[in-house]
Motif scaffolding. Structure first.
Motif, PDB file in Angstrom:
ATOM      1  N   THR A  91       3.283   5.281  -0.390  1.00 29.72           N
ATOM      2  CA  THR A  91       3.871   4.904   1.131  1.00 29.72           C
ATOM      3  C   THR A  91       5.012   5.747   0.905  1.00 29.72           C
ATOM      4  OG1 THR A  91       2.900   2.689   0.980  1.00 29.72           O
ATOM      5  CG2 THR A  91       4.044   3.434   2.172  1.00 29.72           C
ATOM      6  N   GLU A  96       5.818   4.052   6.895  1.00 27.25           N
ATOM      7  CA  GLU A  96       6.258   2.541   6.764  1.00 27.25           C
ATOM      8  C   GLU A  96       6.421   2.852   8.293  1.00 27.25           C
ATOM      9  OE1 GLU A  96      10.760   2.342   6.647  1.00 27.25           O
ATOM     10  OE2 GLU A  96       9.790   2.005   4.218  1.00 27.25           O
ATOM     11  N   GLU A 159       1.899   2.495  -2.721  1.00 31.89           N
ATOM     12  CA  GLU A 159       2.072   2.157  -3.635  1.00 31.89           C
ATOM     13  C   GLU A 159       4.168   3.086  -3.318  1.00 31.89           C
ATOM     14  OE1 GLU A 159       0.699   2.031  -7.639  1.00 31.89           O
ATOM     15  OE2 GLU A 159      -1.023   3.636  -6.679  1.00 31.89           O
ATOM     16  N   ALA A 160       4.684   1.709  -4.380  1.00 32.42           N
ATOM     17  CA  ALA A 160       6.138   2.586  -3.818  1.00 32.42           C
ATOM     18  C   ALA A 160       6.395   3.823  -5.325  1.00 32.42           C
ATOM     19  CB  ALA A 160       7.511   1.285  -4.327  1.00 32.42           C
ATOM     20  N   VAL A 170       7.369   9.460  -6.735  1.00 40.57           N
ATOM     21  CA  VAL A 170       7.783   8.578  -5.510  1.00 40.57           C
ATOM     22  C   VAL A 170       7.827   9.711  -4.495  1.00 40.57           C
ATOM     23  CG1 VAL A 170       9.409   6.938  -6.900  1.00 40.57           C
ATOM     24  CG2 VAL A 170      10.538   9.629  -5.913  1.00 40.57           C
ATOM     25  N   SER A 184      14.752   0.289  -4.776  1.00 39.04           N
ATOM     26  CA  SER A 184      14.663  -0.246  -3.548  1.00 39.04           C
ATOM     27  C   SER A 184      13.220   0.733  -2.291  1.00 39.04           C
ATOM     28  CB  SER A 184      16.382  -0.705  -2.502  1.00 39.04           C
ATOM     29  OG  SER A 184      16.067   0.331  -1.844  1.00 39.04           O
ATOM     30  N   GLU A 185      12.726   0.276  -1.969  1.00 40.33           N
ATOM     31  CA  GLU A 185      11.686   0.811  -1.804  1.00 40.33           C
ATOM     32  C   GLU A 185      12.368   1.491  -0.751  1.00 40.33           C
ATOM     33  OE1 GLU A 185       8.814  -2.053   0.085  1.00 40.33           O
ATOM     34  OE2 GLU A 185       7.858  -2.150  -2.252  1.00 40.33           O
ATOM     35  N   HIS A 186      13.855   1.254   0.098  1.00 37.19           N
ATOM     36  CA  HIS A 186      13.824   1.708   1.211  1.00 37.19           C
ATOM     37  C   HIS A 186      14.403   3.295   0.227  1.00 37.19           C
ATOM     38  CE1 HIS A 186      17.345   3.336   3.983  1.00 37.19           C
ATOM     39  NE2 HIS A 186      17.025   3.142   4.739  1.00 37.19           N
ATOM     40  N   LEU A 188      13.248   4.218  -2.119  1.00 42.74           N
ATOM     41  CA  LEU A 188      12.212   5.751  -2.639  1.00 42.74           C
ATOM     42  C   LEU A 188      11.839   6.627  -1.151  1.00 42.74           C
ATOM     43  CD1 LEU A 188      10.534   2.751  -5.217  1.00 42.74           C
ATOM     44  CD2 LEU A 188      11.631   4.977  -5.699  1.00 42.74           C
ATOM     45  N   ARG A 189      11.483   5.946  -0.649  1.00 42.80           N
ATOM     46  CA  ARG A 189      10.635   6.223   0.898  1.00 42.80           C
ATOM     47  C   ARG A 189      11.785   7.145   1.751  1.00 42.80           C
ATOM     48  NH1 ARG A 189       7.368   0.603   2.588  1.00 42.80           N
ATOM     49  NH2 ARG A 189       6.655   0.883   0.751  1.00 42.80           N
TER      50      ARG A 189
END
Length: 266
Positions: A91, A96, A159-160, A170, A184-186, A188-189
């Motif tokens: 993702t 997102e 996935e993250a 990533v 954190s997903e934040h 990673l994105r």
């Protein structure tokens, strides 16, 4: 264009590797460029077949959508690919934003401003609505009608992170000094700094997109493969097998055609 491909501080005696019998192709940010994505996937499939049997994984690093003209078709192509090949979708920050905008009207404004308008226009959504609606809730409800539920379900499965051997895949990067299971997903994105300038060991080589560079950036601790497909006309994939690394790239030529090129990573 001057070749900026480079590696720093890599110890060849301890080169990062993919487990025996496996092969990986990681694809950078597509951003709605079906004209580049389709021939890149064809070249990857041919390259995979030419190299013989392996447990092959295609990792899409995220940001399939936004900015470019054909986001809907790119998502459809990724779904079709995943139906017949082993594909891991990450993702990205643009996925997102889309997924949040489906349910949160206040996220819709930044989504549209950062390429989401082009995504919505690639689906059967009335362009007049985007130009005249003064109520973002109206646009949000139209999105839910125009974008197929199967597309949303596919993007929601992103996935993250994906770990294969000595490589971590990533979308954007990781927070240096933070354990992988605590990221954190934040970050990673969305992260750029301090990840991009960090020279220390992450415990793996991080393969990422998100930050555009003139050419693929190879460091001892990370490899960035976002070559800005939506405006440069160059889409890049990193291929990995054992300790070998090579690149496959599609690009728009001066005459308007699209060509494919491969080169090794030294």
């Amino acid at each position: 264009m001057r070749n900026l491909l480079r590696a720093r501080g890599r110890d060849k005696a301890a080169a990062p590797s993919i487990p025996p019998g496996q092969r990986v192709y990681a694809v950078g940010d597509v951003h709605g460029r079906l004209d580049l994505f389709t021939p890149l996937m064809a070249r990857i499939e041919q390259d995979d077949a030419d190299r013989g049997p392996a447990e092959t994984t295609i990792v899409l690093l995220g940001d399939l959508i936004d900015r470019g003209p054909d986001s809907a078709a790119v998502v459809a192509a990724a779904r079709a690919l995943a139906a017949r090949r082993r594909v891991r979708l990450l993702t990205g920050n643009h996925e997102e934003m889309l997924l949040r905008a489906m349910n949160e009207a206040d996220v819709l404004r930044p989504f549209l401003r950062h390429g989401g308008r082009e995504t919505l226009l690639s689906y059967p959504l009335d362009p007049h609505l985007l130009d005249t609606a003064d109520d973002y809730e109206v646009i949000r409800l139209a999105m839910r009608t125009a974008i197929p539920a199967d597309d949303i379900a596919y993007l929601e499965q992103g996935e993250a992170m994906v770990r294969i051997g000595d490589y971590l895949f990533v979308h954007a990067g990781i927070q240096p000094g933070v354990a992988l299971d605590a990221q954190s997903e934040h970050d990673l994105r969305w992260i750029r700094q301090p990840f991009l300038s960090h020279a220390g060991d992450h415990g793996c080589v991080v393969v990422h997109g998100h930050t555009i560079a003139e050419d693929v950036e190879v460091r001892a601790n990370r490899i960035g493969i976002d070559t800005g497909a939506f405006y440069t006309g160059r889409l890049t994939a990193l291929a990995l097998e054992g300790t070998s690394r090579w690149l496959i790239e599609t690009r728009v030529d001066p005459d308007g055609g699209v060509s494919c090129h491969s080169r090794s990573v030294e």
